[in-house]
Design a protein around this motif. Structure first.
Motif, PDB file in Angstrom:
ATOM      1  N   VAL A 223       0.681  -1.178   0.147  1.00 64.21           N
ATOM      2  CA  VAL A 223      -0.111  -0.099  -0.202  1.00 64.21           C
ATOM      3  C   VAL A 223       0.873   1.229  -0.050  1.00 64.21           C
ATOM      4  N   PHE A 224       1.889   1.105   0.985  1.00 65.02           N
ATOM      5  CA  PHE A 224       2.819   2.490   0.859  1.00 65.02           C
ATOM      6  C   PHE A 224       3.424   2.679  -0.185  1.00 65.02           C
ATOM      7  N   TYR A 225       4.192   1.441  -0.925  1.00 69.06           N
ATOM      8  CA  TYR A 225       5.042   1.718  -2.036  1.00 69.06           C
ATOM      9  C   TYR A 225       4.101   2.222  -3.141  1.00 69.06           C
ATOM     10  N   SER A 226       2.902   1.736  -3.397  1.00 67.75           N
ATOM     11  CA  SER A 226       2.087   2.070  -4.486  1.00 67.75           C
ATOM     12  C   SER A 226       1.649   3.587  -4.444  1.00 67.75           C
ATOM     13  N   GLU A 227       1.588   4.036  -3.338  1.00 70.12           N
ATOM     14  CA  GLU A 227       1.154   5.578  -3.036  1.00 70.12           C
ATOM     15  C   GLU A 227       2.411   6.221  -3.312  1.00 70.12           C
ATOM     16  N   MET A 228       3.951   5.760  -3.049  1.00 63.35           N
ATOM     17  CA  MET A 228       4.666   6.742  -3.316  1.00 63.35           C
ATOM     18  C   MET A 228       5.079   6.584  -4.775  1.00 63.35           C
ATOM     19  N   LEU A 229       4.921   5.590  -5.340  1.00 64.97           N
ATOM     20  CA  LEU A 229       5.051   5.628  -6.882  1.00 64.97           C
ATOM     21  C   LEU A 229       4.344   6.492  -7.580  1.00 64.97           C
TER      22      LEU A 229
END
Length: 823
Positions: A223-229
């Motif tokens: 979840v956090f990684y997709s948001e950062m991307l």
């Protein structure tokens, strides 16, 4: 028990005297007191903040992307390291992921937010300070790990990203081999992303994906990684990561949000088919009525009119809009149907649905505004800007999403300027037309106009009497009820026709109130200080103001003389009206180009102005506008304008412009161009000005984008000064300065103009060569060529030699210089 009490007291005293020794009992004691005393209170403070945020959270479906996590996910978690962490972005620079400029209440009760977060931060620090058992650089109290995680979260929620990183770094140092360390690294990577260090964040997330993570950590990381991307603009990578997030997370509410966000990203990339499938998934997993409706609208937005079956999709949406609670959102479903009809190429059907949408009971103000916008958009595309403006006004008033509202604001203001000019032209045209009529024609014209007024007022009066009659009937019914002792339980009597309905629900009363208000105040915007505001806020206001329409009826309005008396008869007054009309027409032609990029309509409007026998100044401006906006895009449309300028106004800077309009870019010079410039310069030095001019004209035609064009133009101005006189040289220098202001030649032209204009004295000569007194006959732009000075200039007006100018400004301003190889 009595026997054990002394032993327990002694054990307590021993532990209290040496609580920080590295022993098993001490570690357990410190861990217990940390968890169930200070740390517990800190977690509760953070949990209360998340609960407040969850209660006030509302999705903004009109931002480019929704927020992936809600505060409810965090508040329902049993521990603070579960999914759902969404930091407070207040004070943090906005990112693409949070591009929702609309007012957002997701931060909860702002009065208690800072306090709760600060309490959580203080409690975490207190737990670390009082219960830390740090020996040889390693923390022995395992509960301190949770304290550092709480500290990092509390700081991230307050936008203290750097301080949060400091807490995580200390945690990593004190717990180098803890099994929970990956959780800290996930928050570390997330904090880097919130600081805008996307490279470091991406590297950290990539390293973590190579580790063997717990299931809960995989959920959080995806979840956090997709948001950062998404924040960093890597939309394709974000889509891939969201697919992993959907696979790892089994919660249907979160899955619905993941699918919805994925659909939004795919739609922004133009992949409507995949986006539609994702929105369908979001709809199936939705656990919120609002989310269901908005998913259906997004499905309609991504409808592919070429491949999909329009009739089947239309029937489905029409049926669902009639079922249960969906019936209360008919206006939104009609809007969605309109979007689908547009995609299917059924423009008229789409307009019908949009009109149905604005007639239904409003459930979402932004949708109401968007429906008005779509209606206005059709008129706009048909060049009917006035009708479009009426609907855009309504859209602007209804919308509540600031970015969309702000984008529409400039468009509505532009249309109002166009409308103001349009109605001024219409009014002046009508007056000028009436001024040309005979008295009998005027009487006939206004008699017909009066009949129209009488018919309209009779219709309005009939409607008013009907409303009054209905009102009286309601009074009589009420009085009868009172006399019979019925319906006397209400303290506020109802006159709307129902025994238990609200008084102000009476539509006839509302209509009469609106009519009375407009008669007194006119159309007013729903803004602060509306009573004292003098700002016109609608197209109708501009129309009435320009046409001189007053809401208060005049007693003489049925007399033809009442109107005939207002028609101007003096030549001066009629000339002013025509001048104002022509100026407004010139302005509206420019607006069509500048505001709407409608070059064909602007060109037609300005050519109509030229054909209306306007004055020379306005005609020249119109011809120049036609040429300047068409010479690159549509040269054929400029030919007539170019020839008229050259024929009627040959000795103006506009004529110089149409001969050699400025170029958008230059290319480097080759040897041939350099040689031709050197030859032209040599001819100038030898006094062969005509030969030099001829060579320069050839170069301008043959190499229009060469880097030496400004130098050729400046040299041509010197040739002109030697052959045609100072005044014509000034025109060419003005054009050089206009076309190439940033070149050294453009700067030099400006400096020379300041000098040349300082002592300019225009001399005119008649056909016999005698000087003309400028006070008797002022020179005009349309005088024939034989009025140009045929005699040599007087001494005070002579053109200085090139060598003199070179000495004053630049020693060698015109010497051919080979351009640098890198240009």
């Amino acid at each position: 028990m009595k026997k054990n009490i002394p032993f327990l007291l002694a054990l307590t005293v021993i532990l209290a005297c040496s609580p920080r020794k590295n022993g098993f009992v001490n570690r357990k004691y410190q861990g217990f007191t940390t968890q169930y005393n200070v740390l517990f209170n800190g977690k509760e403070a953070l949990k209360s903040e998340l609960t407040n945020r969850e209660k006030s959270y509302k999705d903004n479906f009109y931002a480019p992307y929704i927020k992936l996590l809600t505060y409810e996910e965090q508040a329902s978690a049993s521990t603070m390291d579960n999914l759902g962490f969404t930091p407070n972005t207040e004070g943090v620079p906005p990112s693409d992921f949070f591009r929702d400029d609309a007012p957002d209440n997701s931060s909860g009760n702002t009065g208690n937010t800072a306090g709760a977060l600060q309490v959580a931060e203080i409690k975490a620090l207190k737990a670390i300070e009082k219960h830390s058992m740090l020996f040889n650089g390693k923390e022995k109290n395992k509960q301190i790990f949770d304290a550092y995680i709480l500290l990092a979260k509390a700081r991230l929620f307050q936008g203290k990203n750097l301080e949060a990183l400091d807490a995580i770094n200390t945690l990593k140092k004190n717990f180098p081999k803890d099994k929970r360390l990956n959780l800290a690294k996930i928050y570390e990577a997330y904090a880097y992303g919130k600081m805008g260090d996307f490279y470091q964040s991406d590297e950290s997330f990539r390293d973590l994906k190579k580790e063997k993570l717990k299931k809960s950590d995989k959920k959080l990381l995806s979840v956090f990684y997709s948001e950062m991307l998404l924040e960093s603009g890597k939309k394709e990578d974000a889509i891939s990561e969201l697919e992993d997030a959907y696979k790892f997370n089994k919660n249907k509410k979160l899955r619905s949000r993941i699918a919805f966000l994925r659909g939004q990203i795919l739609a922004s990339l133009g992949e409507n088919e995949k986006a539609r499938e994702s929105f369908v998934t979001a709809y199936k997993n939705a656990r919120n009525f609002e989310f269901e409706v908005k998913s259906q609208i997004e499905i309609a937005k991504t409808f592919n009119g070429k491949d999909d079956e329009y009739e089947g999709a239309k029937k489905y949406l029409e049926n669902i809009s009639k079922k249960g609670t969906y019936a209360s959102r008919k206006n939104e479903f009609y809007y969605a149907l309109g979007l689908m009809a547009n995609k299917a190429g059924k423009k008229d059907e789409a307009q019908d649905y949009f009109k149905k949408s604005v007639k239904e009971k409003i459930s979402d103000s932004q949708i109401r505004g968007l429906a008005y916008y779509e209606i206005g958009k059709k008129h706009f595309e048909e060049n009917d800007y006035l009708s479009a403006g009426v609907y855009y006004d309504s859209a602007y008033a209804a919308m509540n999403y600031p970015p969309a509202k702000e984008n529409l604001k400039s468009l509505t203001e532009n249309i109002k300027q166009v409308s103001k000019n349009y109605y001024l032209i219409k009014k002046n045209d009508s007056i000028l037309k009436l001024a040309k009529m005979s008295n009998d024609e005027r009487i006939a014209y206004f008699t017909k106009h009066i009949e129209t007024i009488k018919a309209k007022e009779a219709k309005d009066e009939m409607a008013k009497k009907k409303a009054e009659k209905n009102k009286n009937n309601k009074f009589e019914t009420t009085d009868f009820a009172l006399l019979n002792g019925t319906n006397n339980t209400s303290s506020f009597m109802d006159f709307s026709g129902g025994s238990k309905t609200f008084y102000f629900a009476n539509q006839s009363t509302v209509s009469k109130g609106n009519s009375d208000f407009k008669q007194i105040w006119g159309n007013r915007a729903l803004t602060d200080n509306w009573r004292t505001s003098t700002k016109q806020n609608s197209i109708e206001d501009l129309k009435n103001e320009a046409l001189g329409i007053n809401s208060a009826p005049n007693p003489r309005r049925f007399e033809p003389d009442f109107y005939i008396e207002k028609i101007p008869t003096k030549t001066e007054e009629l000339a002013v009206l025509k001048k104002d009309r022509d100026t407004a027409t010139l302005g509206i032609g420019r607006m069509y180009e500048n505001f709407f990029s409608n070059t064909p309509l602007a060109t037609k409007t300005l050519y109509d102005l030229v054909d209306s026998n306007t004055d020379e100044e306005t005609e020249l401006q119109a011809l120049y506008q036609i040429f300047s906006m068409n010479y690159e895009k549509n040269p054929s449309a400029t030919e007539r304008a170019k020839q008229l300028i050259l024929q009627k106004y040959p000795y103006t800077s506009y004529a110089e412009f149409v001969k050699n309009p400025k170029k958008a870019e230059f290319t480097s010079s080759d040897t041939e161009v350099l040689n031709q410039y050197a030859e032209a310069y040599k001819l100038f030095e030898e006094g062969k000005y005509e030969d030099s001019k001829k060579l320069i004209d050839e170069a301008l035609q043959k190499y229009p984008k060469d880097v030496l064009i400004p130098k050729f133009t400046l040299l041509q101005a010197f040739n002109t000064g030697k052959t045609a006189g100072k005044e014509i040289m000034i025109l060419q220098l003005e054009q050089l300065m206009l076309n190439y202001p940033k070149t050294s030649e453009g700067v030099k032209a400006k400096q020379m103009l300041e000098y040349l204009k300082s002592d300019l004295k225009v001399e005119q000569f008649d056909a016999n060569g005698n000087p003309i007194n400028p006070q008797v006959q002022a020179p005009t732009a349309t005088q024939p060529q034989n009025n140009i000075p045929a005699k040599p200039m007087q001494k005070d007006n002579r053109i200085k030699s090139l060598q003199e100018m070179q000495q004053e400004d630049d020693p060698q301003p015109l010497r051919p210089v080979e351009p640098k190889k890198d240009k």
